[in-house]
Design an enzyme around this catalytic site. Structure first.
Site, mmCIF file in Angstrom:
data_model
loop_
_atom_site.group_PDB
_atom_site.id
_atom_site.type_symbol
_atom_site.label_atom_id
_atom_site.label_comp_id
_atom_site.label_asym_id
_atom_site.label_seq_id
_atom_site.Cartn_x
_atom_site.Cartn_y
_atom_site.Cartn_z
ATOM 1 N N SER B 13 -11.496 15.744 51.647
ATOM 2 C CA SER B 13 -11.570 14.164 51.685
ATOM 3 C C SER B 13 -10.522 13.610 51.019
ATOM 4 O O SER B 13 -10.307 12.155 50.788
ATOM 5 C CB SER B 13 -12.795 13.869 50.849
ATOM 6 O OG SER B 13 -12.787 14.206 49.531
ATOM 7 N N ALA B 34 -6.007 24.281 36.427
ATOM 8 C CA ALA B 34 -6.581 24.779 37.525
ATOM 9 C C ALA B 34 -7.635 25.708 37.427
ATOM 10 O O ALA B 34 -7.676 26.585 36.199
ATOM 11 C CB ALA B 34 -5.608 25.404 38.515
ATOM 12 N N HIS B 50 -2.292 24.335 47.523
ATOM 13 C CA HIS B 50 -2.153 23.238 46.843
ATOM 14 C C HIS B 50 -1.114 23.205 46.019
ATOM 15 O O HIS B 50 -0.533 22.241 45.508
ATOM 16 C CB HIS B 50 -3.537 23.511 45.698
ATOM 17 C CG HIS B 50 -4.797 22.477 46.167
ATOM 18 N ND1 HIS B 50 -4.903 21.330 45.854
ATOM 19 C CD2 HIS B 50 -5.667 22.849 46.833
ATOM 20 C CE1 HIS B 50 -6.131 20.802 46.306
ATOM 21 N NE2 HIS B 50 -6.596 21.777 47.103
#
Lengths: 168, 168, 168
Positions: B13, B34, B50
């Site tokens: 999203s 993380a 990422h």
């Protein structure tokens, strides 16, 4: 004061608490119309946790199927909280009742209600399409019922992480 | 400047990107905390993607379980991004740790933090009720944790199709 | 008048109806670009129900794969409704086509469109992480495509219980 409110949201989104707060703001004592049936230990634990959170300002009645009867019986005695439409729909479908007719009868009866009603319901359609046809039929029915009640409601709230997001 | 922000949303999203932008607006360099553990190839690929997106303005530290320790160690050195609470919860549950206590300890420690914190989390409760009890327990825990952090946060954002929708 | 609108939402959230209303407000007749393929009885019934609800103000064309061709062929003849991006993505993936390239080509072609376009899409990422890798890959792709179109769109709407919630 709003007459009919729908509070929707995902699992553990805080929708019941939001709905309870709204309902008690409309008047006390309030009637808690429980649609849950305690058919296993997990559900019994969930119902007990809900009841423990509610205080003496609530009168609780049970209506797994005859929601309309419960609304009529409790009318004129303060605001009502219906928790929740999704379990009511589940019960109707398990009983092989006509949920469309039951839903339409519910909507048709709302304008005549003298006391406020706050409905709690669930968002169940925002995941991956379920594998089995029954689950797909259920989420279609749940979405349809939510749309009907949302259209009839004066106010619609989406619960997100315990917070109310105004939709209508 | 807000001290504590929660960014929630479904898979893909855009919640991480929204949270990263918010965090860097609060100060640079920023610390990326993380919580992911690279236990299979799919997760390794996800973490690498990422990291590739983040630039040199980030210091990355790993905290699969001791999130509170990571917040304390990074405090006073600029804003922190915690990505994400849902994986942290997964790690706690897999380690059979007490996630309720860990979550409450986290909330209790937030007011003393001198540097801002942006938390990323996942909406996992808006699909059909999962078949297995473990998945139901997980989504209950995730929803509960989200509510706790949302209540403590100054700002809560729901990511929808990559766009921020303000909830609080 | 907005040129490009994205209407997203869960199953049975009323997103198609909201998108149809928006599209007809922009001009009539409108073109309904259907991406669905009737590969089983359930899908045939769903398509028939959608068509029955639409009136003679709609011209329907079918584009299970060549959505860009359908947009070009219908341009200059009034607003278009694309229903829906999620089925288009499904068709692309089943055909083993390059959905990333198809999606980027679609976005790149939007600025040159003279007539408005309303896209319908689905929120599929707000449930529990699916067990199987294919479902996870699909929801990642769906979320990515939604982000691309949302970024290109002038307006983004989240349908909740049949009601529009403005996101952009």
């Amino acid at each position: 004061m709003k007459k009919c409110v729908l509070v929707t949201g995902g699992a553990r989104s805080g929708k019941s608490r939001i709905a309870e707060d709204l309902c008690l703001q409309m008047g006390q004592p309030a009637t808690y119309i429980a649609t849950a049936e305690a058919w296993d230990d997990e559900m019994r634990a969930r119902i007990a946790a809900h009841q423990a959170r509610r205080g003496p300002e609530w009168v609780t009645i049970s209506a797994p199927l005859d929601l309309l009867g419960a609304l009529r019986a409790s009318d004129g005695k303060g605001p009502r909280l219906v928790d929740c439409l999704t379990l009511w729909l589940t019960n109707l479908m398990l009983a092989e009742a006509d949920w469309r007719k039951a839903g339409q009868d519910l909507i048709a009866a709302l304008p005549a209600q003298a006391s406020p009603v706050v409905f709690v319901t669930n968002e169940v359609g925002m995941g991956i399409v379920p594998d089995n046809a029954l689950a797909r039929a259920f989420r279609d029915a749940a979405g349809t019922l939510n749309q009907w009640v949302a259209e009839a409601a004066d106010e619609v709230i989406l619960a997100v992480s315990g917070l109310p997001l105004k939709v209508k």
